[in-house]
Write an enzyme that holds these catalytic residues in place. Structure first.
Site, mmCIF file in Angstrom:
data_model
loop_
_atom_site.group_PDB
_atom_site.id
_atom_site.type_symbol
_atom_site.label_atom_id
_atom_site.label_comp_id
_atom_site.label_asym_id
_atom_site.label_seq_id
_atom_site.Cartn_x
_atom_site.Cartn_y
_atom_site.Cartn_z
ATOM 1 N N CYS A 7 -65.612 -55.156 -83.915
ATOM 2 C CA CYS A 7 -65.653 -54.814 -82.492
ATOM 3 C C CYS A 7 -65.660 -53.313 -82.258
ATOM 4 C CB CYS A 7 -64.434 -55.389 -81.763
ATOM 5 S SG CYS A 7 -64.348 -57.172 -81.781
ATOM 6 N N SER A 297 -79.226 -46.055 -90.753
ATOM 7 C CA SER A 297 -77.976 -45.451 -91.209
ATOM 8 C C SER A 297 -78.133 -44.617 -92.477
ATOM 9 C CB SER A 297 -76.912 -46.530 -91.429
ATOM 10 O OG SER A 297 -77.383 -47.522 -92.311
ATOM 11 N N ASP A 359 -80.411 -45.937 -99.569
ATOM 12 C CA ASP A 359 -79.812 -46.831 -98.573
ATOM 13 C C ASP A 359 -78.302 -46.669 -98.630
ATOM 14 O OD1 ASP A 359 -79.801 -48.600 -96.478
ATOM 15 O OD2 ASP A 359 -80.097 -50.390 -97.695
ATOM 16 N N CYS A 450 -62.879 -53.216 -100.822
ATOM 17 C CA CYS A 450 -64.115 -53.923 -101.153
ATOM 18 C C CYS A 450 -64.831 -53.338 -102.360
ATOM 19 C CB CYS A 450 -65.049 -53.967 -99.943
ATOM 20 S SG CYS A 450 -65.592 -52.349 -99.362
#
Length: 483
Positions: A7, A297, A359, A450
């Site tokens: 969010c 991005s 990327d 992660c």
């Protein structure tokens, strides 16, 4: 790839102006943080709110009635959302859209939340909230119930922090018009505050303040609660400041390039990451003739890579701006169809060339696999991938939609196996320590769960260990690891 973060949030108090325009623009500047729903809430001698599915629409369209319901009031909060807790069907998306209203016997509030609760099932049982709803409802109910027991907002937030494992940045309004904002004791999710001409504002990213002409002051500290009542802001350290563990993925992907953290703009960090990536993998760069990037991005990282490597930068991959569907929303054939249509490849620029593709990350591999296939079809000779974010090997417990080991291609395959699977000539990652260095923060100031399988909160870390143990014995995962 397309990744979704839970969010974006915004909150504001103004002494003399209607604040809905500030809410609208503050959220529009952060709509990238949530596409599935949006909503607004204000205090105007009572709490009012509304939510809708989809992106924030234009305030006014020629010949059409506005889809935006402009709420009145000088105090307000807003939200854009992706689903990382609760159901994904139409009814669940509508019910869980934020801000949410929570009513008790004598207290009520509206709440806007960014993050994810690890011990959500325990919390839902504790407050009597259905397990079919998102964690936000349980959080709001916990605050209301604690307020009704002792009446103190600082004590209610302190109690919440003592009983919740997870990541959260939250803005809310009590039924007496008190605006508040707080961040979890590890400071995992971003939230800053600004002040201009008597207006106090809170925002996930600094761009929410900048678009409204509100001067950025600082990031909220881990465990900090800020309260605005009758035009006066007070500060409470609701929980002792633990080691900060700011989400490392914000720098590589989620945040807008013109947002700033720790005194630096995100685009500056991404450009530095690209340059560092080029220094690290000079041997592979010698095989390349041009550098391209997957928009958007990775653009700043590609520029830094180009500067450091000396390779010609070709903007040969262009995004179709109005193909707004994200690849993660659909599955199978539909997912591949969306991936194909999002990108336009300028074939004459790459045909017969050995190319470096920059990327930000590889999560599931679907997007990258599809894009490499198209680059091969367009005539690229060799394709070498350079990825600014280190290899993702573990799920996120804190609000990014990569919640199982089985969906993470990096958790299943070695780097060499990845190259074969994706049909790339090589895959070249940024090492963890060098990534940390370029952020400007220390390793112990970042959440790296992660990419290291070491998580900053106790229950998340234990859950990750137990899942890995179960998988090593041939077990399987069933849905989100925290649910």
């Amino acid at each position: 790839m397309s990744k979704r973060e839970k969010c974006g949030i915004f909150g504001i108090y103004s002494p003399d102006e209607q604040i809905f325009p500030y809410l609208y623009w503050g959220m529009l500047a952060q709509n990238h943080r949530g596409h599935q729903s949006h909503g607004f809430a204000t205090y105007n001698n009572g709490l009012e709110y509304y939510t809708e599915l989809g992106l924030i629409p234009p305030i006014k369209e020629p010949g059409k009635e506005s889809k935006v319901k402009q709420l009145e009031g000088k105090i307000g909060i807003a939200n854009v959302r992706y689903t990382t807790s609760g159901g994904k069907d139409y009814q669940a998306l509508c019910y869980d859209a934020m801000p949410i209203l929570s009513k008790g016997e004598s207290k009520s509030l509206v709440l806007s939340f960014n993050g994810n609760i690890v011990n959500v099932r325990e919390l839902q049982e504790k407050v009597g909230i259905s397990k079919d709803t998102s964690d936000t409802h349980a959080l709001a109910a916990l605050i209301v119930q604690t307020l009704e027991e002792n009446g103190s907002l600082p004590e209610a937030i302190s109690y919440l922090m003592n009983n919740i494992d997870g990541a959260y940045s939250i803005t809310g309004i009590l039924d007496d018009g008190t605006l508040f904002a707080f961040k979890d004791p590890n400071g995992i999710k971003p939230m800053c505050y600004g002040f201009t001409d008597g207006k106090y504002a809170f925002s996930s990213e600094s761009t929410g303040l900048a678009i409204n002409g509100i001067e950025w002051q600082r990031e909220l500290r881990p465990g900090e609660l800020l309260i605005v009542k009758d035009g006066v802001m007070s500060q409470v350290q609701a929980q002792p400041w633990k080691n900060q563990a700011f989400c490392a993925f914000e720098f590589a992907y989620f945040s807008r390039p013109d947002s700033r953290y720790n005194g630096r703009y995100v685009y500056e960090i991404r450009r530095a990451l690209g340059a560092a990536l080029a220094r690290k993998h000079g041997d592979k760069i010698k095989r390349c003739e041009i550098v391209v990037c997957l928009p958007e991005s990775a653009i700043d990282a590609a520029y830094g890579f180009h500067e450091e490597s000396g390779l010609k930068w070709e903007m040969a991959l262009r995004r179709h701006r109005y193909v707004s569907q994200r690849a993660f929303i659909t599955d199978g054939v539909d997912r591949q169809s969306v991936i194909y249509r999002k990108l336009n490849i300028l074939t004459p620029k790459i045909v017969g060339k050995n190319i470096a593709v920059v990327d930000d990350s590889i999560v599931r591999g679907d997007t990258m696999r599809g894009n490499i296939k198209r680059l091969r079809e367009a005539g690229a000779q060799e394709i070498h991938l350079f990825i600014t974010y280190p290899k993702i090997i573990g799920p996120c417990f804190y609000g990014i939609d990569m919640s199982t080991y089985k969906e993470l291609i990096g958790a299943q395959l070695s780097v060499d196996e990845l190259a074969v699977e994706l049909d790339a000539d090589s895959v070249n990652y940024m090492p963890v320590d060098e990534y940390v260095k370029e952020t400007g923060l220390r390793r112990d100031q970042l959440c790296l769960g992660c990419i290291t399988n070491k998580y900053p909160t106790a229950q998340a870390d234990e859950l990750a260990r137990s899942i890995r143990k179960e998988l090593s014995k041939g077990g399987t995962e069933k849905g989100r690891v925290y649910e």
